[in-house]
Design a protein around this motif. Structure first.
Motif, PDB file in Angstrom:
ATOM      1  N   GLU A   1       0.848  -1.178   0.000  1.00 45.73           N
ATOM      2  CA  GLU A   1       0.000   0.000   0.000  1.00 45.73           C
ATOM      3  C   GLU A   1       0.888   1.234   0.000  1.00 45.73           C
TER       4      GLU A   1
ATOM      5  N   TYR B   1       1.307  -3.657   4.365  1.00 47.37           N
ATOM      6  CA  TYR B   1       0.206  -2.718   4.541  1.00 47.37           C
ATOM      7  C   TYR B   1       0.335  -2.058   5.902  1.00 47.37           C
ATOM      8  N   ALA B   2      -0.483  -1.058   6.138  1.00 42.60           N
ATOM      9  CA  ALA B   2      -0.507  -0.411   7.464  1.00 42.60           C
ATOM     10  C   ALA B   2      -1.819   0.351   7.579  1.00 42.60           C
TER      11      ALA B   2
ATOM     12  N   ARG C   1      -0.011   5.434   7.678  1.00 35.18           N
ATOM     13  CA  ARG C   1       0.432   5.783   6.332  1.00 35.18           C
ATOM     14  C   ARG C   1       0.362   7.288   6.094  1.00 35.18           C
TER      15      ARG C   1
ATOM     16  N   LYS D   1      -7.807  -9.842  -6.891  1.00 33.20           N
ATOM     17  CA  LYS D   1      -8.142  -8.672  -6.095  1.00 33.20           C
ATOM     18  C   LYS D   1      -6.900  -8.178  -5.350  1.00 33.20           C
TER      19      LYS D   1
ATOM     20  N   GLY E   1      -4.463  -6.786  -2.762  1.00 30.11           N
ATOM     21  CA  GLY E   1      -4.516  -6.762  -1.300  1.00 30.11           C
ATOM     22  C   GLY E   1      -5.269  -7.923  -0.690  1.00 30.11           C
TER      23      GLY E   1
ATOM     24  N   PRO F   1      -5.376 -11.309   0.800  1.00 31.48           N
ATOM     25  CA  PRO F   1      -4.284 -12.144   1.331  1.00 31.48           C
ATOM     26  C   PRO F   1      -4.008 -13.398   0.491  1.00 31.48           C
TER      27      PRO F   1
ATOM     28  N   TYR G   1      -1.037 -13.779  -1.711  1.00 31.29           N
ATOM     29  CA  TYR G   1       0.303 -13.634  -1.127  1.00 31.29           C
ATOM     30  C   TYR G   1       0.594 -14.786  -0.150  1.00 31.29           C
TER      31      TYR G   1
ATOM     32  N   CYS H   1       1.251 -11.498   4.733  1.00 29.60           N
ATOM     33  CA  CYS H   1       0.911 -10.073   4.693  1.00 29.60           C
ATOM     34  C   CYS H   1       1.370  -9.447   6.005  1.00 29.60           C
ATOM     35  N   LEU H   2       2.137  -8.376   5.888  1.00 31.32           N
ATOM     36  CA  LEU H   2       2.785  -7.792   7.067  1.00 31.32           C
ATOM     37  C   LEU H   2       2.271  -6.384   7.333  1.00 31.32           C
ATOM     38  N   ASN H   3       1.791  -6.149   8.548  1.00 31.07           N
ATOM     39  CA  ASN H   3       1.359  -4.825   8.965  1.00 31.07           C
ATOM     40  C   ASN H   3       2.594  -4.065   9.464  1.00 31.07           C
TER      41      ASN H   3
ATOM     42  N   TYR I   1      -4.840 -18.229   6.848  1.00 36.55           N
ATOM     43  CA  TYR I   1      -5.676 -18.524   5.689  1.00 36.55           C
ATOM     44  C   TYR I   1      -4.916 -19.485   4.772  1.00 36.55           C
TER      45      TYR I   1
ATOM     46  N   HIS J   1      -6.067  -5.387   7.428  1.00 39.62           N
ATOM     47  CA  HIS J   1      -5.928  -4.241   8.341  1.00 39.62           C
ATOM     48  C   HIS J   1      -6.386  -4.533   9.764  1.00 39.62           C
TER      49      HIS J   1
ATOM     50  N   TYR K   1      -5.519  -7.098  11.358  1.00 40.17           N
ATOM     51  CA  TYR K   1      -4.553  -8.015  11.957  1.00 40.17           C
ATOM     52  C   TYR K   1      -3.127  -7.444  11.867  1.00 40.17           C
ATOM     53  N   ASP K   2      -2.239  -7.988  12.705  1.00 38.33           N
ATOM     54  CA  ASP K   2      -0.831  -7.561  12.663  1.00 38.33           C
ATOM     55  C   ASP K   2      -0.076  -8.315  11.580  1.00 38.33           C
ATOM     56  N   ILE K   3      -0.526  -9.537  11.337  1.00 43.75           N
ATOM     57  CA  ILE K   3       0.142 -10.362  10.317  1.00 43.75           C
ATOM     58  C   ILE K   3      -0.841 -11.425   9.820  1.00 43.75           C
ATOM     59  N   CYS K   4      -0.775 -11.733   8.538  1.00 37.28           N
ATOM     60  CA  CYS K   4      -1.652 -12.753   7.948  1.00 37.28           C
ATOM     61  C   CYS K   4      -0.767 -13.832   7.332  1.00 37.28           C
TER      62      CYS K   4
END
Lengths: 194, 194
Positions: A10, A122-123, A128, A165, A167, A169, A172, A175-177, B122, B170, B172-175
């Protein structure tokens, strides 16, 4: 094909910085702006045009596409050609060297074609906003609007060309916040998975 | 409040197994069915009812809700009461001990109230189909339909009670894509973040 890390991100999440830090840590090359330069060179298009069109679509682009019929709309031809060129450059890279590729639907282009570790960074909107103001400075447009516009253009592009789509999950491996985990921790996790 | 790990998961992704393995590795308690038992005990409702209603909503439930007006629809009162009870049990747990809580919107219930590490697990539809057939066996209903129905009920519940979107990174901290990363690696990552 070599082992490739693709990093979707993002706007304002720091994905590009995390890519650079990971590249340094692992000692492998990172393609972000370098990819733009390559694509511009091979396509003969201006770099600024490639930067704008290599991962962004606007709603009016989409409307133009649906009205254009077959080959009657010059802009569509140029954009489709750019997409083809971009796919070729990315496939070519994956053949030549192990590397990190930021954005540009590389996860989709290399799907089933290279051994990819697919990351999404993402964050929260808040994190952001703070980041784009501190990195890119203020502008006439409110940072929240800048963020939402950019995300929208990237997701329209991704969804249009990949039929997936942006973003989601499921596209990927992880997925890292980045706002919660911090950049260092993201780099550690990506490196440990590589 | 103690440090809590919440694990949201798609049906068939192995989130529950990953929770158990992480609990063993970190030496902390995991609440999954144990949470159901607690909620059933405190609410006086049957365990099977709690299992069905503590994180599932059907479309007909939702229609019933929208037609029910204020307090005229008994089922809605019981469900809302269950949601309140469930929230209290989860908040109470977080006060008492550091632990892992699987599902049941714990990430939302503990938001801003406890120090949470919020995980979402997931996997691809294909991986999950293989897994539910091997873990739960075949049934009259095709595994793909079982999966989609269950995911739908969980997401309707989550979206209704939390006003957020189930599975949106968003939250979650990590997926973690358990099908790609494997359970061990997921456990390693969660433990390293704890």
């Amino acid at each position: 094909m070599n082992r490739i890390i693709t990093i979707g991100r993002e706007f304002g999440s720091g994905g590009r910085t995390i890519a650079k830090m990971t590249g340094e840590k692992l000692g492998i090359k990172v393609y972000d702006n370098e990819l733009l330069i390559k694509i511009a060179k091979e396509s003969g298009l201006a770099q600024a045009y490639v930067a704008e069109k290599s991962e962004n679509l606007t709603l009016s682009d989409l409307i133009g596409r649906s009205l254009s019929g077959f080959g009657t709309y010059n802009q569509v031809l140029v954009e489709d050609n750019l997409w083809k060129m971009q796919s070729e450059v990315i496939l070519d890279l994956a053949k030549k060297e192990t590397c990190i590729i930021v954005g540009r639907c590389a996860d989709y282009i290399l799907k089933d074609k290279a051994d990819c570790l697919k990351i999404f960074v993402y964050a929260s909107l808040e994190e952001r906003i703070n980041r784009i103001v501190s990195v890119y400075g203020e502008s006439d447009v409110a940072p929240e609007k800048r963020l939402k516009d950019k995300d929208k253009r990237r997701s329209l592009f991704y969804n249009y060309f990949t039929d997936m789509k942006w973003g989601d999950p499921h596209n990927y491996d992880i997925c890292l916040n980045s706002g919660i985990l911090g950049f260092e921790k993201c780099v550690d996790i990506i490196s440990s998975l590589y």
